[in-house]
Design an enzyme around this catalytic site. Structure first.
Site, PDB file in Angstrom:
ATOM      1  N   SER A  63       1.036  -7.490   1.912  1.00  0.00           N
ATOM      2  CA  SER A  63       0.055  -6.988   2.016  1.00  0.00           C
ATOM      3  C   SER A  63      -0.606  -6.428   1.052  1.00  0.00           C
ATOM      4  O   SER A  63      -1.453  -7.094   0.126  1.00  0.00           O
ATOM      5  CB  SER A  63       1.135  -5.386   2.545  1.00  0.00           C
ATOM      6  OG  SER A  63       0.106  -4.642   3.471  1.00  0.00           O
ATOM      7  N   GLN A  64      -1.144  -4.772   0.672  1.00  0.00           N
ATOM      8  CA  GLN A  64      -2.162  -5.281  -0.713  1.00  0.00           C
ATOM      9  C   GLN A  64      -1.454  -5.881  -1.706  1.00  0.00           C
ATOM     10  O   GLN A  64      -1.821  -6.530  -2.483  1.00  0.00           O
ATOM     11  CB  GLN A  64      -1.591  -3.405  -0.608  1.00  0.00           C
ATOM     12  CG  GLN A  64      -1.710  -3.345  -2.411  1.00  0.00           C
ATOM     13  CD  GLN A  64      -2.160  -1.367  -2.506  1.00  0.00           C
ATOM     14  OE1 GLN A  64      -3.398  -0.876  -2.520  1.00  0.00           O
ATOM     15  NE2 GLN A  64      -1.020  -1.504  -3.693  1.00  0.00           N
TER      16      GLN A  64
ATOM     17  N   TYR B 277       0.610  -0.710   0.171  1.00  0.00           N
ATOM     18  CA  TYR B 277       0.029  -0.306   0.167  1.00  0.00           C
ATOM     19  C   TYR B 277       0.627   0.770   0.169  1.00  0.00           C
ATOM     20  O   TYR B 277       1.611   1.294   1.053  1.00  0.00           O
ATOM     21  CB  TYR B 277      -0.916   0.427   1.513  1.00  0.00           C
ATOM     22  CG  TYR B 277      -1.801   1.107   1.385  1.00  0.00           C
ATOM     23  CD1 TYR B 277      -3.136   0.780  -0.120  1.00  0.00           C
ATOM     24  CD2 TYR B 277      -2.021   2.236   1.771  1.00  0.00           C
ATOM     25  CE1 TYR B 277      -3.762   1.621   0.617  1.00  0.00           C
ATOM     26  CE2 TYR B 277      -3.218   3.273   1.640  1.00  0.00           C
ATOM     27  CZ  TYR B 277      -4.091   2.668   1.153  1.00  0.00           C
ATOM     28  OH  TYR B 277      -5.603   3.736   1.350  1.00  0.00           O
TER      29      TYR B 277
ATOM     30  N   ASP C  44       0.662  -9.414  13.719  1.00  0.00           N
ATOM     31  CA  ASP C  44       0.687  -8.167  12.439  1.00  0.00           C
ATOM     32  C   ASP C  44      -0.496  -7.829  13.101  1.00  0.00           C
ATOM     33  O   ASP C  44      -1.813  -7.844  13.209  1.00  0.00           O
ATOM     34  CB  ASP C  44       0.749  -8.562  11.211  1.00  0.00           C
ATOM     35  CG  ASP C  44       0.330  -8.370  10.683  1.00  0.00           C
ATOM     36  OD1 ASP C  44      -0.578  -7.180  10.385  1.00  0.00           O
ATOM     37  OD2 ASP C  44       0.572  -8.658   9.234  1.00  0.00           O
TER      38      ASP C  44
ATOM     39  N   HIS D 224       3.785  -7.329  10.933  1.00  0.00           N
ATOM     40  CA  HIS D 224       4.137  -7.096   9.396  1.00  0.00           C
ATOM     41  C   HIS D 224       4.608  -7.548   8.351  1.00  0.00           C
ATOM     42  O   HIS D 224       4.618  -7.444   7.993  1.00  0.00           O
ATOM     43  CB  HIS D 224       3.042  -5.716   8.421  1.00  0.00           C
ATOM     44  CG  HIS D 224       2.263  -5.644   7.462  1.00  0.00           C
ATOM     45  ND1 HIS D 224       1.355  -6.783   7.516  1.00  0.00           N
ATOM     46  CD2 HIS D 224       2.303  -4.827   6.784  1.00  0.00           C
ATOM     47  CE1 HIS D 224       0.568  -6.340   6.532  1.00  0.00           C
ATOM     48  NE2 HIS D 224       1.199  -5.239   5.625  1.00  0.00           N
TER      49      HIS D 224
END
Length: 325
Positions: A186-187, A91, A276, A305
Protein backbone atom coordinates in the site's frame (compact mmCIF):
# COMPACT_ATOMS: atom_id res chain seq x y z
CA UNK A 1 -17.00 -7.77 -7.20
CA UNK A 2 -14.33 -6.79 -9.71
CA UNK A 3 -14.04 -3.02 -9.44
CA UNK A 4 -11.86 -2.04 -12.40
CA UNK A 5 -10.93 -3.01 -15.95
CA UNK A 6 -10.93 -6.64 -17.14
CA UNK A 7 -7.62 -8.43 -16.70
CA UNK A 8 -6.74 -8.48 -20.41
CA UNK A 9 -7.14 -4.70 -20.52
CA UNK A 10 -5.17 -4.27 -17.31
CA UNK A 11 -2.21 -6.18 -18.74
CA UNK A 12 -2.11 -3.75 -21.67
CA UNK A 13 -2.95 -0.62 -19.69
CA UNK A 14 -0.19 1.94 -20.34
CA UNK A 15 -1.62 5.40 -19.71
CA UNK A 16 0.22 8.58 -20.54
CA UNK A 17 2.17 9.81 -17.55
CA UNK A 18 1.64 13.36 -16.32
CA UNK A 19 5.30 14.09 -15.77
CA UNK A 20 6.61 17.59 -14.94
CA UNK A 21 9.50 18.73 -17.12
CA UNK A 22 11.63 19.37 -14.04
CA UNK A 23 10.78 16.10 -12.27
CA UNK A 24 14.42 14.93 -12.19
CA UNK A 25 15.75 18.35 -11.24
CA UNK A 26 13.27 18.54 -8.38
CA UNK A 27 14.42 15.23 -6.91
CA UNK A 28 18.11 15.95 -7.51
CA UNK A 29 17.70 19.19 -5.56
CA UNK A 30 15.67 17.50 -2.82
CA UNK A 31 18.17 14.70 -2.27
CA UNK A 32 21.12 17.08 -2.44
CA UNK A 33 19.58 19.30 0.23
CA UNK A 34 18.92 16.28 2.42
CA UNK A 35 22.48 14.99 2.15
CA UNK A 36 23.76 18.28 3.49
CA UNK A 37 22.71 16.84 6.87
CA UNK A 38 24.87 14.14 8.44
CA UNK A 39 23.04 10.81 8.32
CA UNK A 40 24.01 10.33 11.99
CA UNK A 41 22.62 6.79 12.12
CA UNK A 42 22.66 5.27 15.59
CA UNK A 43 21.88 1.66 16.50
CA UNK A 44 21.15 1.12 20.19
CA UNK A 45 20.78 -2.49 21.37
CA UNK A 46 17.18 -3.09 22.46
CA UNK A 47 15.91 -5.85 24.74
CA UNK A 48 12.89 -7.18 22.84
CA UNK A 49 12.79 -10.46 24.86
CA UNK A 50 13.63 -12.42 21.72
CA UNK A 51 16.14 -15.22 22.24
CA UNK A 52 17.11 -15.77 18.59
CA UNK A 53 17.00 -12.24 17.23
CA UNK A 54 19.20 -9.21 17.89
CA UNK A 55 17.30 -5.91 17.88
CA UNK A 56 18.54 -2.33 17.56
CA UNK A 57 16.56 0.85 18.12
CA UNK A 58 17.54 3.03 15.17
CA UNK A 59 17.61 6.79 14.71
CA UNK A 60 18.82 8.51 11.55
CA UNK A 61 18.50 11.95 9.95
CA UNK A 62 15.77 12.12 7.32
CA UNK A 63 14.45 15.09 5.41
CA UNK A 64 15.68 18.38 6.88
CA UNK A 65 17.86 16.46 9.32
CA UNK A 66 14.73 15.43 11.24
CA UNK A 67 15.28 12.36 13.47
CA UNK A 68 13.53 9.28 12.06
CA UNK A 69 13.09 6.12 14.11
CA UNK A 70 13.32 2.52 12.99
CA UNK A 71 14.21 -1.01 13.98
CA UNK A 72 17.05 -3.22 12.80
CA UNK A 73 16.58 -6.93 13.42
CA UNK A 74 19.12 -9.64 12.63
CA UNK A 75 19.46 -13.31 13.52
CA UNK A 76 21.30 -13.51 16.84
CA UNK A 77 25.08 -13.14 16.51
CA UNK A 78 25.19 -13.20 12.71
CA UNK A 79 28.30 -14.49 10.99
CA UNK A 80 29.31 -11.95 8.39
CA UNK A 81 27.24 -9.21 6.77
CA UNK A 82 23.70 -10.26 5.86
CA UNK A 83 21.33 -9.38 3.03
CA UNK A 84 18.85 -6.83 4.34
CA UNK A 85 15.23 -6.05 3.52
CA UNK A 86 14.27 -2.42 4.18
CA UNK A 87 10.55 -2.38 5.01
CA UNK A 88 8.10 0.50 4.62
CA UNK A 89 4.70 0.75 6.25
CA UNK A 90 1.12 1.25 5.07
CA UNK A 91 -0.86 4.44 5.56
CA UNK A 92 -1.25 5.65 9.16
CA UNK A 93 0.81 2.80 10.61
CA UNK A 94 4.06 3.05 12.55
CA UNK A 95 7.00 0.81 13.32
CA UNK A 96 5.21 -0.95 16.17
CA UNK A 97 7.31 -3.36 18.23
CA UNK A 98 10.20 -5.59 17.13
CA UNK A 99 8.24 -8.83 17.35
CA UNK A 100 5.95 -7.48 14.60
CA UNK A 101 8.84 -7.92 12.14
CA UNK A 102 10.19 -11.44 12.60
CA UNK A 103 9.67 -12.84 9.10
CA UNK A 104 12.96 -11.79 7.54
CA UNK A 105 15.29 -12.47 10.50
CA UNK A 106 13.60 -15.86 10.89
CA UNK A 107 14.63 -16.59 7.31
CA UNK A 108 18.23 -15.58 8.03
CA UNK A 109 18.20 -12.00 6.74
CA UNK A 110 18.40 -8.60 8.37
CA UNK A 111 15.29 -6.43 8.47
CA UNK A 112 15.39 -2.64 8.67
CA UNK A 113 11.97 -1.13 9.46
CA UNK A 114 11.49 2.59 8.87
CA UNK A 115 9.01 4.40 11.08
CA UNK A 116 6.72 6.77 9.17
CA UNK A 117 6.89 10.40 10.26
CA UNK A 118 3.68 11.76 11.73
CA UNK A 119 1.81 8.47 11.30
CA UNK A 120 1.31 5.54 13.64
CA UNK A 121 -2.05 6.60 15.07
CA UNK A 122 -4.32 4.48 12.90
CA UNK A 123 -3.46 0.79 13.24
CA UNK A 124 0.08 0.30 14.60
CA UNK A 125 1.93 2.69 16.85
CA UNK A 126 4.74 4.94 15.68
CA UNK A 127 7.36 7.06 17.39
CA UNK A 128 8.43 9.66 14.82
CA UNK A 129 6.85 13.13 14.71
CA UNK A 130 6.68 15.28 11.61
CA UNK A 131 8.24 18.54 12.83
CA UNK A 132 7.46 20.31 9.52
CA UNK A 133 3.69 20.10 9.41
CA UNK A 134 3.23 22.01 6.17
CA UNK A 135 1.30 25.15 5.39
CA UNK A 136 -1.96 25.91 3.65
CA UNK A 137 -5.34 24.20 3.91
CA UNK A 138 -5.61 20.44 4.39
CA UNK A 139 -8.21 17.82 5.16
CA UNK A 140 -7.84 15.13 7.83
CA UNK A 141 -4.99 12.74 7.16
CA UNK A 142 -1.59 13.24 5.53
CA UNK A 143 -2.45 13.10 1.85
CA UNK A 144 -3.31 16.80 1.52
CA UNK A 145 -0.73 18.21 3.93
CA UNK A 146 1.07 20.95 2.00
CA UNK A 147 -0.40 19.67 -1.27
CA UNK A 148 -0.60 23.11 -2.87
CA UNK A 149 3.21 23.45 -2.83
CA UNK A 150 5.51 20.67 -4.06
CA UNK A 151 8.34 21.84 -1.77
CA UNK A 152 6.07 21.82 1.26
CA UNK A 153 4.23 18.59 0.48
CA UNK A 154 4.27 15.83 3.11
CA UNK A 155 5.41 13.14 0.67
CA UNK A 156 8.50 15.11 -0.27
CA UNK A 157 9.63 14.66 3.30
CA UNK A 158 8.49 11.05 3.48
CA UNK A 159 10.13 9.91 0.24
CA UNK A 160 13.36 11.60 1.26
CA UNK A 161 13.21 9.66 4.53
CA UNK A 162 12.86 6.51 2.42
CA UNK A 163 16.15 7.12 0.63
CA UNK A 164 17.91 7.98 3.87
CA UNK A 165 16.57 4.76 5.42
CA UNK A 166 18.30 2.75 2.70
CA UNK A 167 21.50 4.65 3.45
CA UNK A 168 21.10 3.97 7.18
CA UNK A 169 20.54 0.25 6.65
CA UNK A 170 23.68 0.05 4.53
CA UNK A 171 25.68 1.75 7.30
CA UNK A 172 25.39 -1.07 9.86
CA UNK A 173 28.26 -3.60 9.88
CA UNK A 174 25.83 -6.54 10.11
CA UNK A 175 24.34 -5.55 6.74
CA UNK A 176 25.81 -6.37 3.36
CA UNK A 177 25.47 -3.06 1.52
CA UNK A 178 25.61 -4.89 -1.82
CA UNK A 179 22.54 -7.01 -1.04
CA UNK A 180 19.65 -4.70 -0.16
CA UNK A 181 15.98 -5.17 -1.01
CA UNK A 182 13.12 -2.78 -0.36
CA UNK A 183 9.59 -3.90 0.46
CA UNK A 184 6.19 -2.56 1.41
CA UNK A 185 2.47 -2.77 0.82
CA UNK A 186 0.00 0.00 0.00
CA UNK A 187 1.70 3.26 1.06
CA UNK A 188 4.75 1.10 1.80
CA UNK A 189 4.60 -0.20 -1.77
CA UNK A 190 4.63 3.36 -3.08
CA UNK A 191 7.61 4.07 -0.84
CA UNK A 192 9.43 0.99 -2.16
CA UNK A 193 8.84 2.28 -5.70
CA UNK A 194 10.27 5.66 -4.75
CA UNK A 195 13.28 3.97 -3.17
CA UNK A 196 13.90 1.85 -6.28
CA UNK A 197 13.98 5.00 -8.41
CA UNK A 198 15.73 7.44 -6.08
CA UNK A 199 18.20 5.55 -3.89
CA UNK A 200 20.49 4.50 -6.77
CA UNK A 201 20.87 8.19 -7.68
CA UNK A 202 22.96 8.70 -4.54
CA UNK A 203 24.89 5.45 -4.87
CA UNK A 204 22.66 3.45 -2.52
CA UNK A 205 22.11 0.58 -4.93
CA UNK A 206 19.23 -1.83 -4.41
CA UNK A 207 19.11 -5.47 -5.49
CA UNK A 208 15.34 -6.03 -5.53
CA UNK A 209 12.00 -4.35 -4.83
CA UNK A 210 8.87 -6.02 -3.43
CA UNK A 211 5.99 -3.70 -4.37
CA UNK A 212 2.63 -4.88 -3.04
CA UNK A 213 -0.70 -3.19 -3.91
CA UNK A 214 1.11 0.17 -4.19
CA UNK A 215 -0.53 3.45 -3.21
CA UNK A 216 0.21 6.85 -4.84
CA UNK A 217 0.26 5.46 -8.38
CA UNK A 218 -1.67 6.95 -11.32
CA UNK A 219 -3.17 9.23 -8.69
CA UNK A 220 -5.60 11.19 -10.81
CA UNK A 221 -7.32 8.06 -12.10
CA UNK A 222 -7.45 6.67 -8.56
CA UNK A 223 -9.28 9.78 -7.36
CA UNK A 224 -11.68 9.52 -10.29
CA UNK A 225 -12.68 5.86 -9.78
CA UNK A 226 -12.63 5.32 -5.99
CA UNK A 227 -14.00 7.18 -2.98
CA UNK A 228 -12.18 4.86 -0.58
CA UNK A 229 -9.67 6.37 1.80
CA UNK A 230 -6.96 7.55 1.63
CA UNK A 231 -7.66 8.75 -1.93
CA UNK A 232 -10.98 10.06 -0.62
CA UNK A 233 -9.02 12.71 1.26
CA UNK A 234 -7.98 14.20 -2.08
CA UNK A 235 -11.54 14.09 -3.41
CA UNK A 236 -12.83 15.88 -0.33
CA UNK A 237 -10.09 18.51 -0.51
CA UNK A 238 -10.76 19.21 -4.19
CA UNK A 239 -14.50 19.38 -3.58
CA UNK A 240 -13.95 22.16 -1.05
CA UNK A 241 -11.08 23.89 -2.87
CA UNK A 242 -12.81 23.78 -6.24
CA UNK A 243 -10.58 26.42 -7.80
CA UNK A 244 -7.32 24.71 -6.76
CA UNK A 245 -7.85 21.15 -8.05
CA UNK A 246 -5.37 21.53 -10.91
CA UNK A 247 -2.78 22.90 -8.48
CA UNK A 248 -3.28 19.76 -6.38
CA UNK A 249 -2.61 17.41 -9.29
CA UNK A 250 0.33 19.50 -10.46
CA UNK A 251 1.97 18.86 -7.08
CA UNK A 252 1.03 15.17 -7.01
CA UNK A 253 2.77 14.57 -10.36
CA UNK A 254 6.13 14.87 -8.59
CA UNK A 255 5.17 12.00 -6.27
CA UNK A 256 3.26 9.68 -8.60
CA UNK A 257 4.54 6.11 -8.59
CA UNK A 258 4.16 5.81 -12.37
CA UNK A 259 6.87 8.43 -12.78
CA UNK A 260 9.16 6.66 -10.32
CA UNK A 261 8.41 3.34 -12.04
CA UNK A 262 9.58 4.69 -15.39
CA UNK A 263 12.97 5.45 -13.82
CA UNK A 264 13.46 2.31 -11.72
CA UNK A 265 15.68 -0.43 -13.13
CA UNK A 266 15.86 -2.60 -10.01
CA UNK A 267 14.27 -6.05 -10.56
CA UNK A 268 10.84 -6.04 -8.93
CA UNK A 269 7.87 -8.19 -7.95
CA UNK A 270 4.54 -6.38 -7.82
CA UNK A 271 1.22 -7.66 -6.53
CA UNK A 272 -2.37 -6.59 -7.14
CA UNK A 273 -5.85 -7.52 -5.95
CA UNK A 274 -8.49 -7.27 -8.67
CA UNK A 275 -11.18 -6.39 -6.10
CA UNK A 276 -9.14 -3.67 -4.46
CA UNK A 277 -11.13 -0.46 -3.92
CA UNK A 278 -8.29 1.25 -2.03
CA UNK A 279 -5.60 1.01 -4.72
CA UNK A 280 -7.62 0.02 -7.82
CA UNK A 281 -5.99 -2.52 -10.11
CA UNK A 282 -5.57 -0.14 -13.05
CA UNK A 283 -3.48 2.20 -10.91
CA UNK A 284 -1.18 -0.69 -9.93
CA UNK A 285 -0.90 -1.90 -13.52
CA UNK A 286 -0.15 1.66 -14.67
CA UNK A 287 2.97 1.63 -12.49
CA UNK A 288 3.80 -1.99 -13.32
CA UNK A 289 3.50 -1.55 -17.07
CA UNK A 290 5.64 1.59 -16.99
CA UNK A 291 8.26 -0.07 -14.76
CA UNK A 292 11.65 0.09 -16.50
CA UNK A 293 13.36 -2.84 -14.78
CA UNK A 294 12.86 -6.61 -14.95
CA UNK A 295 9.52 -7.35 -13.34
CA UNK A 296 6.77 -9.80 -12.55
CA UNK A 297 3.40 -9.44 -10.88
CA UNK A 298 1.30 -11.61 -8.60
CA UNK A 299 -2.40 -11.27 -9.42
CA UNK A 300 -5.02 -12.12 -6.79
CA UNK A 301 -8.38 -12.13 -8.63
CA UNK A 302 -10.65 -12.60 -5.62
CA UNK A 303 -8.84 -10.36 -3.16
CA UNK A 304 -9.05 -6.69 -2.30
CA UNK A 305 -6.44 -4.51 -0.65
CA UNK A 306 -5.21 -7.39 1.50
CA UNK A 307 -3.68 -8.92 -1.63
CA UNK A 308 -1.95 -12.25 -1.18
CA UNK A 309 -1.09 -11.85 2.51
CA UNK A 310 0.71 -15.02 3.71
CA UNK A 311 0.98 -16.49 0.23
CA UNK A 312 2.54 -13.24 -0.98
CA UNK A 313 5.02 -13.39 1.89
CA UNK A 314 5.90 -16.94 0.85
CA UNK A 315 6.59 -15.70 -2.67
CA UNK A 316 8.87 -13.03 -1.23
CA UNK A 317 10.80 -15.62 0.75
CA UNK A 318 11.26 -17.79 -2.33
CA UNK A 319 12.52 -14.84 -4.34
CA UNK A 320 14.88 -13.77 -1.55
CA UNK A 321 16.32 -17.27 -1.37
CA UNK A 322 16.91 -17.17 -5.12
CA UNK A 323 18.57 -13.74 -5.25
CA UNK A 324 20.34 -13.74 -1.88
CA UNK A 325 20.86 -17.41 -1.06
Amino acid sequence: MFVDLPLDQLRAYLPERGEPEDFDDFWERTLSESRAHDLAATFTPYDAHLARVDVYDVTFAGFGGHPIKGWLLTPASPEGPLPCVVEFIGYNGGRGLPHDWLLWPSAGYAAFVMDTRGQGGGWRQGDTPDPAPGTGPETAGKLTRGVLDRDDYYYRRLYTDVVRAVEAARAHPAVDAERIAVAGGSQGGGMALAAAALAPRIGADISYAFVDVPFMCHIRRAVEITDALPYGELSRFCAVNRDRAEDVFATLAYFDGTNFAARATVPARFSVGLRDEVTPASTVFAAYNHYAGAKDISIWPFNGHEGGQSLQALEHLRIARKIFG
